[in-house]
Write a protein that holds these residues in place. Structure first.
Motif, PDB file in Angstrom:
ATOM      1  N   ASP A   1       6.238 -13.565 -10.929  1.00 28.80           N
ATOM      2  CA  ASP A   1       5.914 -14.401  -9.973  1.00 28.80           C
ATOM      3  C   ASP A   1       4.341 -14.543  -9.795  1.00 28.80           C
ATOM      4  O   ASP A   1       3.732 -15.119  -8.880  1.00 28.80           O
ATOM      5  N   GLN A   2       3.732 -14.134 -10.818  1.00 29.55           N
ATOM      6  CA  GLN A   2       2.159 -14.238 -10.869  1.00 29.55           C
ATOM      7  C   GLN A   2       1.700 -15.648 -10.975  1.00 29.55           C
ATOM      8  O   GLN A   2       1.042 -15.907 -10.120  1.00 29.55           O
ATOM      9  N   GLU A   3       2.558 -16.654 -11.348  1.00 30.50           N
ATOM     10  CA  GLU A   3       2.059 -18.151 -11.132  1.00 30.50           C
ATOM     11  C   GLU A   3       2.414 -18.488  -9.896  1.00 30.50           C
ATOM     12  O   GLU A   3       1.698 -19.268  -9.102  1.00 30.50           O
ATOM     13  N   ILE A   4       3.393 -18.195  -9.031  1.00 32.39           N
ATOM     14  CA  ILE A   4       3.728 -18.435  -7.736  1.00 32.39           C
ATOM     15  C   ILE A   4       2.513 -17.944  -6.954  1.00 32.39           C
ATOM     16  O   ILE A   4       2.137 -18.580  -5.925  1.00 32.39           O
ATOM     17  N   ALA A   5       2.162 -16.741  -7.249  1.00 36.51           N
ATOM     18  CA  ALA A   5       0.979 -16.095  -6.238  1.00 36.51           C
ATOM     19  C   ALA A   5      -0.343 -16.915  -6.622  1.00 36.51           C
ATOM     20  O   ALA A   5      -0.964 -17.166  -5.436  1.00 36.51           O
ATOM     21  N   ARG A   6      -0.433 -17.425  -7.670  1.00 36.54           N
ATOM     22  CA  ARG A   6      -1.942 -18.086  -8.098  1.00 36.54           C
ATOM     23  C   ARG A   6      -1.522 -19.589  -7.040  1.00 36.54           C
ATOM     24  O   ARG A   6      -2.503 -20.050  -6.642  1.00 36.54           O
ATOM     25  N   ARG A   7      -0.482 -20.299  -7.187  1.00 36.57           N
ATOM     26  CA  ARG A   7      -0.334 -21.593  -6.810  1.00 36.57           C
ATOM     27  C   ARG A   7      -0.174 -21.518  -5.129  1.00 36.57           C
ATOM     28  O   ARG A   7      -0.725 -22.586  -4.728  1.00 36.57           O
ATOM     29  N   ASP A   8       0.658 -20.864  -4.646  1.00 39.87           N
ATOM     30  CA  ASP A   8       1.074 -20.769  -3.286  1.00 39.87           C
ATOM     31  C   ASP A   8       0.198 -19.766  -2.245  1.00 39.87           C
ATOM     32  O   ASP A   8       0.432 -19.909  -1.156  1.00 39.87           O
ATOM     33  N   PHE A   9      -0.432 -18.666  -2.893  1.00 37.83           N
ATOM     34  CA  PHE A   9      -0.920 -17.498  -1.973  1.00 37.83           C
ATOM     35  C   PHE A   9      -2.319 -17.620  -2.399  1.00 37.83           C
ATOM     36  O   PHE A   9      -2.885 -16.385  -2.902  1.00 37.83           O
ATOM     37  N   PRO A  10      -3.373 -18.628  -1.990  1.00 40.50           N
ATOM     38  CA  PRO A  10      -4.644 -18.478  -2.809  1.00 40.50           C
ATOM     39  C   PRO A  10      -5.322 -17.246  -1.825  1.00 40.50           C
ATOM     40  O   PRO A  10      -6.424 -16.859  -2.245  1.00 40.50           O
ATOM     41  N   ARG A  11      -4.903 -17.148  -0.757  1.00 41.15           N
ATOM     42  CA  ARG A  11      -5.674 -16.187  -0.123  1.00 41.15           C
ATOM     43  C   ARG A  11      -5.377 -14.573  -0.207  1.00 41.15           C
ATOM     44  O   ARG A  11      -5.641 -13.773   0.706  1.00 41.15           O
TER      45      ARG A  11
END
Ligand SMILES: Cc1ncc(COP(=O)(O)O)c(C=O)c1O
Length: 439
Positions: free
Chosen positions: A324-334
């Motif tokens: 889920d590294q990519e989801i973290a970068r895309r959806d959880f910028p903070r």
């Protein structure tokens, strides 16, 4: 966000005495000027307060505030996060219906699905949240709800909610997201397709380990009138209350919360005390400052622990092995909040030594406090699950869950090193006394 966290739902000009902070309305019942006004309230012809089991002005401020923060159309505050999950699901699922859930859920939710919800005649299927084909396949004609956590407890797994919601909505299934660990400061599930958001406000929203509370938010995207035969309890006249809940409100309301409050909040009596509502309101005022600071400390510690001797695996979305590294970068910028887990090579014995050696972390089964906390999920929060269920949510005998607070990063790291040293000091199998020779 930070402005709404302080102002939404309460203006000092609203009160009789100019109270600056939201006051605690400590009352069981509400006086009415005449018989007719209370009668109209019970007949659902007007809005107001009659008895605090189903509504209180302090609690209403909290409901308005979380509605604003989640960008929803309404909310209900209840006694705990568990009550929020239970009431939201009871309002959406009737006997004979079916739910599809992520297999990465808080242990208490899994127990509820497996036990009490089954007693109520609702079956559930769990799926690997990253396997979109599995969500698609698990949905049947009877499925009414899909349930997942935006950041899962305890491994901090993130899900591609937009993709799961698209699959669910194509089959007229409602998407319920437990966003306890994210809080609206890091992620707003309604912007990614969630129809209903639930919170254990006990955690980051209250934020200081003082208060149990739960919230249910209607994001406004669910309209039971689109598929009236699937939502008969909302779209047909309710015998007990004499109204059709889906028709009761403006065209932009689902009627779901009105139904949930009238029936389940009232019947289960899982009322949030007004004093607790005020504690959560106070906590929310600093949410926007706390969440990025907690997330940064957590990510730094997860990265330092990764690869240390005695640790088989660290579970945090910033690490390279995570899907889920990519989801973290895309959806959880903070950031992705303060909860993560480590798997120690030496099983429960190593986990116990690690926890017992910590001086700054408190051993406790809570998360989302300003204090850092640690626990062993396998023997506590996830102890009532089967081995298969535990394995599915990444809990092994050596798993330790950490909830990072707001202490100084270097002090926290020094404490974790104390834990690792204690694990290293445990006797290895090679140190053990040789077995006596057989006669
Ligand atoms: C993700 C999640 N949902 C719900 C709950 C239940 O909340 P409460 O303890 O406030 O009843 C918890 C509790 O740990 C949780 O972590």
């Amino acid at each position: 966000m930070s402005t709404q966290a302080i102002h939404a739902g309460w203006d000092a000009a609203d009160g009789d005495h100019g109270a600056v902070a939201p006051p605690i309305f400590a009352t069981s019942a509400y006086a009415h000027p005449e018989h007719a006004s209370l009668k109209n309230l019970f007949a659902r012809k007007c809005e107001g307060f009659a008895y605090s089991r189903s509504g209180n002005p302090t609690t209403a401020i909290l409901e308005d505030r979380i509605t604003a923060l989640e960008g929803g159309i309404g909310a209900i505050a209840v006694a705990s996060g568990q009550a929020a999950v239970t009431i939201a699901l009871c309002a959406l699922l009737e006997p004979g219906t079916h739910l599809v859930a992520s297999n990465r859920l808080y242990g208490g939710t899994t127990e509820f699905l497996d036990d009490t919800l089954q007693d109520l005649g609702v079956r559930s299927t769990t799926v690997d949240p990253w396997d979109l084909g599995a969500w698609e396949q698990a949905i049947t004609e009877d499925t009414r709800v899909v349930l997942l956590e935006s950041i899962a407890n305890p491994g901090a797994e993130l899900v591609d909610l937009d993709a799961v919601a698209a699959i669910a909505h194509a089959r007229d299934v409602v998407v319920v997201v437990d966003s306890t660990l994210a809080s609206p400061a890091l992620y707003r599930p309604g912007e990614h397709g969630a129809d209903v958001v639930v919170h254990s406000a006990t955690k980051y929203l209250a934020g200081h380990g003082t208060t149990l509370a739960g919230l249910i938010v209607d994001t406004g995207s669910f309209d039971p009138r689109r598929c009236p035969e699937r939502w008969r309890r909302l779209t047909t006249r309710n015998r007990r209350f004499g109204v059709t809940f889906a028709d009761e409100h403006d065209s932009d309301r689902s009627g779901l919360l009105a139904y949930a409050r009238a029936k389940y909040v009232t019947d289960f009596g899982a009322t949030l005390p007004a004093a607790s509502a005020q504690q959560v309101l106070i906590g929310i005022e600093t949410l926007d400052l706390r969440m990025p600071a907690i997330s940064q400390r957590c990510e730094a510690l997860a990265q330092r622990l990764d690869g240390q001797a005695g640790i088989a695996r660290v579970d945090h979305p910033s690490l390279a092995h995570r899907r889920d590294q990519e989801i973290a970068r895309r959806d959880f910028p903070r950031g992705t909040a303060g909860v993560f887990s480590v798997q120690l090579d030496g099983g429960e014995e190593a986990a116990a030594a690690f926890c017992d050696a910590l001086e700054l972390f408190t051993i406790a089964v809570n998360v989302g406090d300003v204090r850092s906390l640690v626990c062993h999920p396998g023997s506590t929060t996830h102890s009532h699950l089967s081995d298969t269920q535990r394995e599915a949510c990444g809990v092994t005998p050596g798993t330790v869950r950490l909830s990072i607070g707001l202490e100084d990063l270097e002090d926290l790291w020094a404490d974790l090193q104390r834990g690792l040293a204690a694990v290293q000091a445990l006797p290895t199998p090679a140190d053990a006394e040789p077995a006596p020779a057989l006669a």
